[in-house]
Design a protein around this motif. Structure first.
Motif, mmCIF file in Angstrom:
data_model
loop_
_atom_site.group_PDB
_atom_site.id
_atom_site.type_symbol
_atom_site.label_atom_id
_atom_site.label_comp_id
_atom_site.label_asym_id
_atom_site.label_seq_id
_atom_site.Cartn_x
_atom_site.Cartn_y
_atom_site.Cartn_z
ATOM 1 N N CYS A 101 36.836 80.720 -21.013
ATOM 2 C CA CYS A 101 36.223 81.543 -22.054
ATOM 3 C C CYS A 101 36.150 80.737 -23.342
ATOM 4 O O CYS A 101 37.169 80.242 -23.824
ATOM 5 N N VAL A 102 34.948 80.625 -23.888
ATOM 6 C CA VAL A 102 34.717 79.889 -25.128
ATOM 7 C C VAL A 102 34.390 80.886 -26.228
ATOM 8 O O VAL A 102 33.409 81.624 -26.125
ATOM 9 N N ASP A 108 38.486 88.150 -26.280
ATOM 10 C CA ASP A 108 38.966 89.509 -26.555
ATOM 11 C C ASP A 108 37.922 90.455 -27.130
ATOM 12 O O ASP A 108 38.252 91.557 -27.562
ATOM 13 N N GLY A 109 36.679 90.049 -27.149
ATOM 14 C CA GLY A 109 35.621 90.903 -27.676
ATOM 15 C C GLY A 109 35.182 90.523 -29.075
ATOM 16 O O GLY A 109 34.074 90.822 -29.483
ATOM 17 N N GLY A 110 36.067 89.876 -29.841
ATOM 18 C CA GLY A 110 35.721 89.435 -31.195
ATOM 19 C C GLY A 110 35.148 90.558 -32.036
ATOM 20 O O GLY A 110 35.757 91.613 -32.185
ATOM 21 N N GLY A 120 33.735 94.415 -24.089
ATOM 22 C CA GLY A 120 34.708 93.610 -24.813
ATOM 23 C C GLY A 120 34.867 92.239 -24.184
ATOM 24 O O GLY A 120 33.969 91.710 -23.542
ATOM 25 N N GLY A 121 36.036 91.653 -24.389
ATOM 26 C CA GLY A 121 36.329 90.328 -23.834
ATOM 27 C C GLY A 121 36.844 90.405 -22.418
ATOM 28 O O GLY A 121 37.032 91.483 -21.849
ATOM 29 N N LEU A 122 37.109 89.242 -21.850
ATOM 30 C CA LEU A 122 37.543 89.173 -20.455
ATOM 31 C C LEU A 122 39.054 89.092 -20.280
ATOM 32 O O LEU A 122 39.537 89.115 -19.153
ATOM 33 N N ASP A 123 39.796 89.020 -21.382
ATOM 34 C CA ASP A 123 41.243 88.794 -21.269
ATOM 35 C C ASP A 123 41.980 89.852 -20.471
ATOM 36 O O ASP A 123 42.974 89.559 -19.840
ATOM 37 N N ARG A 127 41.474 86.829 -14.585
ATOM 38 C CA ARG A 127 42.396 85.741 -14.907
ATOM 39 C C ARG A 127 41.586 84.614 -15.541
ATOM 40 O O ARG A 127 40.663 84.092 -14.929
ATOM 41 N N ILE A 128 41.924 84.259 -16.760
ATOM 42 C CA ILE A 128 41.223 83.204 -17.482
ATOM 43 C C ILE A 128 42.056 81.926 -17.350
ATOM 44 O O ILE A 128 43.240 81.916 -17.680
ATOM 45 N N ASP A 129 41.421 80.854 -16.892
ATOM 46 C CA ASP A 129 42.130 79.585 -16.707
ATOM 47 C C ASP A 129 42.279 78.818 -18.017
ATOM 48 O O ASP A 129 43.237 78.070 -18.182
ATOM 49 N N LEU A 130 41.325 78.976 -18.931
ATOM 50 C CA LEU A 130 41.391 78.292 -20.215
ATOM 51 C C LEU A 130 40.706 79.131 -21.269
ATOM 52 O O LEU A 130 39.608 79.643 -21.045
#
Length: 170
Positions: A101-102, A108-110, A120-123, A127-130
């Motif tokens: 996720c960049v 987190d949706g910012g 929203g975001g993907l957190d 599972r986010i690797d980076l």
């Protein structure tokens, strides 16, 4: 065409030396999906892939199809209309595969929290690797974040030299 390329390389290349690959597999292939938001992170990724930063020399490459990708590179807050597109891209990727996720929106949706149009975001969803935080992270911050996957920094580049921020992985 070669002359134009040489002029661009001379004008925009930082340091003039080719970076050494950092990963065990060279190059690590990235497929970018912009899931919504302002588009700032996507523009920074375009600058990373087209300009002064030696992404391929560092061991990374962008591909046009998720079938050829090792990692899904996500920017923007996840909109409800892009959720099926993101899922389809993920399913099309061969295993092993990962998610990066960049930008704050993807994480987190910012500025785009969950509502009737955005998820929203993907957190909290995958599972986010980076995670590469920022609004929007600079091309150098993105490259440093990618290199952190392998515990290395781009050769000759430091965040103190360019005022870059930090990257975190999970």
């Amino acid at each position: 065409m070669g002359l134009i390329r040489a002029v661009f390389d001379a004008a925009f290349r930082q340091g003039g030396t080719r970076l050494k690959p950092v990963g065990p597999r060279w190059p690590l292939l990235l497929f970018h999906v912009d899931t919504g938001g302002c588009g700032g992170c996507g523009m920074e990724l375009e600058a990373l892939g087209a300009g002064a930063y030696d992404v391929q020399g560092a061991g990374f490459g962008f591909v046009q199809s998720p079938r050829a990708a090792d990692v899904l590179l996500i920017t923007g807050s996840l909109t409800r209309t892009m959720a099926p597109v993101l899922e389809a891209a993920w399913q099309a990727m061969p295993t092993p595969k990962g998610v990066i996720c960049v930008g704050n929106c993807a994480i987190d949706g910012g500025f785009f929290p969950e509502n009737y149009t955005t998820m929203g975001g993907l957190d909290r969803k995958v599972r986010i690797d980076l995670r590469i935080p920022g609004c929007a992270p600079t091309p150098l911050q993105v490259l440093e974040g990618l290199c952190s996957l392998f515990g290395k920094r781009p050769e000759g580049e430091t965040s103190a030299d360019h005022g870059a921020g930090s990257s975190t992985s999970s």
